[in-house]
Motif scaffolding. Structure first.
Motif, short mmCIF file in Angstrom:
data_model
loop_
_atom_site.label_atom_id
_atom_site.label_comp_id
_atom_site.label_asym_id
_atom_site.label_seq_id
_atom_site.Cartn_x
_atom_site.Cartn_y
_atom_site.Cartn_z
N TYR A 198 0.84 -1.19 0.00
CA TYR A 198 0.00 0.00 0.00
C TYR A 198 0.88 1.24 0.00
CZ TYR A 198 -3.71 -3.18 1.51
OH TYR A 198 -4.61 -4.22 1.60
N LEU A 224 -4.85 4.61 2.77
CA LEU A 224 -3.91 3.70 2.16
C LEU A 224 -4.42 3.29 0.78
CD1 LEU A 224 -3.46 3.52 5.30
CD2 LEU A 224 -2.58 1.23 4.88
N GLN A 225 -3.58 3.49 -0.21
CA GLN A 225 -3.96 3.12 -1.57
C GLN A 225 -3.31 1.78 -1.93
OE1 GLN A 225 -6.11 5.23 -3.28
NE2 GLN A 225 -6.11 6.35 -1.34
N PHE A 226 -4.14 0.85 -2.36
CA PHE A 226 -3.69 -0.50 -2.68
C PHE A 226 -2.85 -0.51 -3.94
CE2 PHE A 226 -3.83 -5.02 -2.94
CZ PHE A 226 -4.15 -5.36 -4.25
N GLU A 240 -1.21 -7.31 -4.66
CA GLU A 240 -1.21 -8.41 -3.72
C GLU A 240 -0.63 -9.65 -4.38
OE1 GLU A 240 -3.17 -11.39 -3.72
OE2 GLU A 240 -2.96 -12.05 -1.63
N ARG A 287 -2.36 -11.55 -7.59
CA ARG A 287 -3.79 -11.84 -7.70
C ARG A 287 -4.63 -10.59 -7.92
NH1 ARG A 287 -5.30 -15.87 -2.79
NH2 ARG A 287 -4.55 -14.08 -1.59
N ASN A 288 -4.10 -9.44 -7.54
CA ASN A 288 -4.86 -8.22 -7.69
C ASN A 288 -3.89 -7.05 -7.80
OD1 ASN A 288 -6.97 -6.36 -7.82
ND2 ASN A 288 -8.05 -7.22 -6.06
N LEU A 320 3.71 0.70 2.69
CA LEU A 320 3.40 -0.29 3.71
C LEU A 320 3.19 -1.66 3.10
CD1 LEU A 320 0.92 2.01 5.59
CD2 LEU A 320 2.94 1.03 6.66
N LEU A 335 -5.43 -14.37 2.82
CA LEU A 335 -6.36 -13.27 2.52
C LEU A 335 -7.65 -13.79 1.90
CD1 LEU A 335 -6.35 -10.29 3.11
CD2 LEU A 335 -5.58 -9.86 0.77
N THR A 336 -8.13 -14.91 2.42
CA THR A 336 -9.44 -15.39 2.01
C THR A 336 -10.34 -15.43 3.25
OG1 THR A 336 -8.74 -17.67 2.35
CG2 THR A 336 -8.56 -16.80 0.12
N GLY A 337 -11.63 -15.40 3.02
CA GLY A 337 -12.54 -15.46 4.16
C GLY A 337 -12.35 -14.29 5.10
N GLN A 357 -5.25 -8.71 7.85
CA GLN A 357 -3.91 -8.38 7.38
C GLN A 357 -3.14 -7.68 8.48
OE1 GLN A 357 -4.13 -5.99 3.77
NE2 GLN A 357 -3.46 -7.74 2.59
N ASP A 376 -17.07 -8.26 2.20
CA ASP A 376 -17.57 -9.30 3.09
C ASP A 376 -16.92 -9.27 4.47
OD1 ASP A 376 -15.63 -12.09 1.64
OD2 ASP A 376 -15.04 -10.11 2.40
N TYR A 422 -8.35 -0.21 11.89
CA TYR A 422 -6.94 -0.15 12.25
C TYR A 422 -6.68 1.18 12.93
CZ TYR A 422 -5.81 -4.11 9.17
OH TYR A 422 -5.72 -5.35 8.58
N LYS A 479 -12.89 -5.57 2.85
CA LYS A 479 -12.20 -6.56 2.02
C LYS A 479 -13.09 -7.18 0.95
CE LYS A 479 -11.25 -11.01 2.99
NZ LYS A 479 -11.40 -11.62 1.69
N ASP A 498 -12.06 -9.53 -2.97
CA ASP A 498 -11.18 -9.78 -4.10
C ASP A 498 -9.69 -9.61 -3.76
OD1 ASP A 498 -11.06 -8.60 -7.56
OD2 ASP A 498 -10.91 -10.61 -6.70
N TYR A 499 -9.27 -10.18 -2.67
CA TYR A 499 -7.86 -10.20 -2.27
C TYR A 499 -7.27 -8.81 -2.07
CZ TYR A 499 -8.49 -14.85 -4.21
OH TYR A 499 -8.98 -16.10 -4.50
N LEU A 536 -7.73 -4.97 0.52
CA LEU A 536 -8.46 -4.11 1.45
C LEU A 536 -8.56 -2.72 0.83
CD1 LEU A 536 -6.96 -4.92 4.98
CD2 LEU A 536 -8.95 -5.92 3.85
N PHE A 555 -9.35 1.16 1.89
CA PHE A 555 -9.29 1.95 3.12
C PHE A 555 -10.00 3.29 2.96
CE2 PHE A 555 -6.41 -0.12 6.12
CZ PHE A 555 -5.89 -1.12 5.33
#
Lengths: 114, 110
Positions: A35, A43-45, A48, A55-56, A90, A97-99, A103, B31, B36, B93, B95-96, B98, B100
């Motif tokens: 991030y 925080l900008q993603f 991953e 995956r993303n 970061l 990272l499922t369910g 993190q 989901d 934080y 969260k 699709d893998y 987060l 913010f």
């Protein structure tokens, strides 16, 4: 159990240079995310990785890239640095990272581009 | 497109009183929701979370409420303590990744 570690903690670069940041996840964690945090922003993603596969990916230019190694350690690279790349970078890890997984973040690398 | 929004950039509260932080989201595919806490020059620290199948989760002084129909969640801190002064981020969260919010700076006054 050791937490997420990031190196280096601080970095000063000049415009046009490139930089590589490193992240070691918590032992047993195979998902690593990156991030960017800039002043006044959340925080900008960035991206991953899980088991060496991306995956993303977030909405950042191609100058931002990353990779993950077989031991789950990850690196991100920024090429042709711009002043606007100055930020806190970061890294965060989780098992997969499922369910309903949380993190956990490292302390970050503070990058200053002059 | 900001899918997670924290509309209050700052909150000042007296020690011992309740702090209420709010967060709105737009993506119905989220989901799992997390809060934080972040101090300057440190990485965010996980505080509390809630899955989309629940409407409340409690952990000590911290309670998170989720209203799925309104796409809204809130964090209650009771009682507020000086050590709670920090920036609080809401995250969601799917699709893998987060997503913010921009954060809310909480200041607890003695």
């Amino acid at each position: 159990k050791a937490g997420v570690t990031q190196t280096p903690r601080y970095l000063i670069k000049t415009r046009g240079q490139q930089v590589t940041l490193s992240c070691s996840p918590i032992s047993g964690h195979r998902s690593v995310s990156w991030y960017q945090q800039t002043p006044g922003q959340g925080l900008q993603f960035l991206f991953e990785y899980f088991s060496e596969t991306q995956r993303n990916k977030g909405n950042f230019p191609g100058r931002f890239s990353g990779r993950q190694f077989s031991n789950s350690r990850s690196e991100m690279n920024v090429s042709t640095l711009e002043l606007g790349d100055s930020a806190l970078y970061l890294c965060a890890s989780s098992f997969s990272l499922t369910g309903y997984e949380t993190q956990y973040f490292g302390p970050g690398t503070r990058l200053l581009v002059l | 497109d900001q899918q997670v929004k924290q509309n209050s950039p700052s909150l000042s509260v007296q020690e011992g009183r309740i702090s209420i932080l709010n967060c709105d989201y737009t993506n119905s595919m989220f989901d799992y929701f997390l809060w934080y806490k972040k101090y300057p020059a440190e990485g965010p620290t996980f505080l509390i979370s809630i899955s989309s199948i629940k409407d409340k989760n409690e952990d000590g002084r911290f309670t998170v409420f989720l209203n799925k129909s309104a796409k809204h969640l809130s964090l209650h801190i009771v009682p507020s303590q000086p050590g709670d002064s920090a920036v609080y981020f809401c995250a969601a969260k799917d699709d893998y990744k987060l997503s913010f919010g921009a954060g809310t700076t909480v200041t607890v006054r003695a």
